[in-house]
Design a protein around this motif. Structure first.
Motif, PDB file in Angstrom:
ATOM      1  N   PRO A  31      20.221  -9.067  30.301  1.00 29.84           N
ATOM      2  CA  PRO A  31      21.004  -9.504  29.135  1.00 29.84           C
ATOM      3  C   PRO A  31      20.223 -10.501  28.263  1.00 29.84           C
ATOM      4  CG  PRO A  31      22.404  -9.430  31.077  1.00 29.84           C
ATOM      5  CD  PRO A  31      20.997  -9.200  31.565  1.00 29.84           C
ATOM      6  N   GLU A  32      19.455 -11.386  28.886  1.00 29.70           N
ATOM      7  CA  GLU A  32      18.658 -12.355  28.120  1.00 29.70           C
ATOM      8  C   GLU A  32      17.622 -11.630  27.260  1.00 29.70           C
ATOM      9  OE1 GLU A  32      19.274 -12.562  31.433  1.00 29.70           O
ATOM     10  OE2 GLU A  32      20.779 -14.167  31.273  1.00 29.70           O
ATOM     11  N   GLU A  33      17.012 -10.580  27.802  1.00 33.05           N
ATOM     12  CA  GLU A  33      16.002  -9.825  27.036  1.00 33.05           C
ATOM     13  C   GLU A  33      16.652  -9.009  25.918  1.00 33.05           C
ATOM     14  OE1 GLU A  33      12.666  -9.414  30.590  1.00 33.05           O
ATOM     15  OE2 GLU A  33      14.266  -7.924  30.431  1.00 33.05           O
ATOM     16  N   LEU A  34      17.980  -8.825  26.019  1.00 30.09           N
ATOM     17  CA  LEU A  34      18.743  -8.202  24.924  1.00 30.09           C
ATOM     18  C   LEU A  34      19.339  -9.285  24.022  1.00 30.09           C
ATOM     19  CD1 LEU A  34      20.490  -5.475  27.112  1.00 30.09           C
ATOM     20  CD2 LEU A  34      18.823  -5.017  25.301  1.00 30.09           C
ATOM     21  N   ASN A  35      18.785 -10.471  24.091  1.00 29.67           N
ATOM     22  CA  ASN A  35      19.223 -11.613  23.269  1.00 29.67           C
ATOM     23  C   ASN A  35      20.704 -11.913  23.456  1.00 29.67           C
ATOM     24  OD1 ASN A  35      16.590 -11.712  22.300  1.00 29.67           O
ATOM     25  ND2 ASN A  35      17.047 -10.474  20.501  1.00 29.67           N
ATOM     26  N   ASN A  36      21.211 -11.575  24.647  1.00 27.82           N
ATOM     27  CA  ASN A  36      22.633 -11.748  24.962  1.00 27.82           C
ATOM     28  C   ASN A  36      23.561 -11.079  23.941  1.00 27.82           C
ATOM     29  OD1 ASN A  36      22.456 -13.249  27.469  1.00 27.82           O
ATOM     30  ND2 ASN A  36      21.540 -14.864  26.222  1.00 27.82           N
ATOM     31  N   LYS A  37      23.019 -10.072  23.245  1.00 21.34           N
ATOM     32  CA  LYS A  37      23.844  -9.259  22.341  1.00 21.34           C
ATOM     33  C   LYS A  37      24.482  -8.095  23.106  1.00 21.34           C
ATOM     34  CE  LYS A  37      22.949 -11.460  18.491  1.00 21.34           C
ATOM     35  NZ  LYS A  37      22.251 -12.653  19.011  1.00 21.34           N
ATOM     36  N   GLY A  38      23.959  -7.862  24.301  1.00 21.41           N
ATOM     37  CA  GLY A  38      24.464  -6.790  25.142  1.00 21.41           C
ATOM     38  C   GLY A  38      24.114  -7.091  26.581  1.00 21.41           C
TER      39      GLY A  38
ATOM     40  N   HIS B  57       8.032  -8.531  14.870  1.00 24.20           N
ATOM     41  CA  HIS B  57       9.502  -8.582  14.761  1.00 24.20           C
ATOM     42  C   HIS B  57       9.905 -10.044  14.598  1.00 24.20           C
ATOM     43  CE1 HIS B  57      10.965  -4.466  15.500  1.00 24.20           C
ATOM     44  NE2 HIS B  57       9.722  -4.318  15.939  1.00 24.20           N
ATOM     45  N   GLU B  58      10.341 -10.368  13.387  1.00 22.61           N
ATOM     46  CA  GLU B  58      10.638 -11.772  13.087  1.00 22.61           C
ATOM     47  C   GLU B  58      12.030 -12.179  13.562  1.00 22.61           C
ATOM     48  OE1 GLU B  58       8.482 -13.784  12.046  1.00 22.61           O
ATOM     49  OE2 GLU B  58       6.986 -12.671  10.893  1.00 22.61           O
ATOM     50  N   LYS B  59      13.018 -11.325  13.271  1.00 21.79           N
ATOM     51  CA  LYS B  59      14.420 -11.732  13.448  1.00 21.79           C
ATOM     52  C   LYS B  59      15.178 -10.849  14.427  1.00 21.79           C
ATOM     53  CE  LYS B  59      14.752 -13.879   8.920  1.00 21.79           C
ATOM     54  NZ  LYS B  59      15.342 -13.844   7.581  1.00 21.79           N
ATOM     55  N   ASP B  60      14.426 -10.008  15.139  1.00 25.16           N
ATOM     56  CA  ASP B  60      15.069  -9.146  16.127  1.00 25.16           C
ATOM     57  C   ASP B  60      14.051  -8.797  17.197  1.00 25.16           C
ATOM     58  OD1 ASP B  60      13.491  -7.043  14.915  1.00 25.16           O
ATOM     59  OD2 ASP B  60      15.072  -6.799  13.429  1.00 25.16           O
ATOM     60  N   SER B  61      14.527  -8.210  18.274  1.00 26.73           N
ATOM     61  CA  SER B  61      13.667  -7.798  19.386  1.00 26.73           C
ATOM     62  C   SER B  61      13.786  -6.293  19.530  1.00 26.73           C
ATOM     63  CB  SER B  61      14.141  -8.449  20.693  1.00 26.73           C
ATOM     64  OG  SER B  61      14.149  -9.857  20.574  1.00 26.73           O
ATOM     65  N   CYS B  90       9.398  -6.214  23.017  1.00 24.08           N
ATOM     66  CA  CYS B  90       8.787  -6.978  21.921  1.00 24.08           C
ATOM     67  C   CYS B  90       9.805  -8.013  21.448  1.00 24.08           C
ATOM     68  CB  CYS B  90       8.396  -6.012  20.800  1.00 24.08           C
ATOM     69  SG  CYS B  90       7.570  -6.818  19.417  1.00 24.08           S
ATOM     70  N   PRO B  91       9.796  -9.205  22.077  1.00 20.89           N
ATOM     71  CA  PRO B  91      10.776 -10.229  21.701  1.00 20.89           C
ATOM     72  C   PRO B  91      10.542 -10.736  20.277  1.00 20.89           C
ATOM     73  CG  PRO B  91       9.679 -10.758  23.792  1.00 20.89           C
ATOM     74  CD  PRO B  91       8.900  -9.654  23.145  1.00 20.89           C
ATOM     75  N   GLY B  95       4.587  -9.272  18.172  1.00 19.82           N
ATOM     76  CA  GLY B  95       4.276  -8.022  17.485  1.00 19.82           C
ATOM     77  C   GLY B  95       3.908  -6.908  18.431  1.00 19.82           C
ATOM     78  N   HIS B  96       3.917  -5.695  17.885  1.00 16.83           N
ATOM     79  CA  HIS B  96       3.525  -4.538  18.684  1.00 16.83           C
ATOM     80  C   HIS B  96       3.087  -3.373  17.791  1.00 16.83           C
ATOM     81  CE1 HIS B  96       7.887  -2.660  19.034  1.00 16.83           C
ATOM     82  NE2 HIS B  96       7.604  -2.965  17.806  1.00 16.83           N
TER      83      HIS B  96
END
Lengths: 115, 115
Positions: A31-38, B57-61, B90-91, B95-96
């Motif tokens: 969940p943390e790697e999903l930015n706690n969005k999911g 990725h600036e504002k998303d993962s 890619c948090p 970048g990737h």
């Protein structure tokens, strides 16, 4: 960051949500790697005859992409046959179930996002 | 709700992010269907020799699950070979890039969640 296939956390769930047999879940991310969005990004494998029983998603939505195989999907009470390439959406407040009624493994890519 | 494979919206992107060839994106769900927690749940197919160029990725993962094939993945500046079953994360803030350096199609299941 790379997570090799062999390093993904696997779970084996028996009679999941009242379904049949064993469901294999390979977790790709926390969940943390999903930015706690999911809370889920995973491969769900159902061997022939195996299923996840009917359940309602109260506070999140689940999306399935059927990567391989065939299945019978219960879409909020309505049963529909699905095959590889099809997408199933279960928005928050609705329910679903899925059963592998084919002769090969059914492989889903599943995502759960919070409502 | 079921979205049959043939009803998923397809996009073809040329030299995506400065990469080579054509990238085929099959969108499984809209941002609204992801509860606006993210903006992509899709199949990304790279034919041999095709790539997505390096970008941050600036504002998303973004998370990739390599469903089929082999690829060369640039993990925030470090190139790593990946094969079917591997997961790439890619948090936000990193970048990737990804290139299909194999001889068969490379198929990714991709998710983008906001930071």
């Amino acid at each position: 960051m790379i997570r090799k296939a062999s390093d993904c956390k696997k779970e084996y769930r028996e009679t999941m949500r009242g379904g049949n047999g064993t469901v294999e879940i390979t977790n790709f991310a926390s969940p943390e790697e999903l930015n706690n969005k999911g809370r889920l990004f995973a491969n769900i494998t159902l061997k022939p005859g195996c299923s996840i029983g009917y359940h309602v998603h109260e506070k999140d939505s689940e999306l399935f992409y059927l990567m391989k195989g065939n299945a019978l999907y219960n879409d909020n009470g309505v049963e529909v046959s699905v095959s590889a390439g099809d997408v199933m959406l279960c928005p928050a407040g609705t329910g679903h179930a899925i059963a592998n009624n084919g002769e090969e493994d059914a492989e889903l890519c599943a995502v759960i996002v919070y409502a």
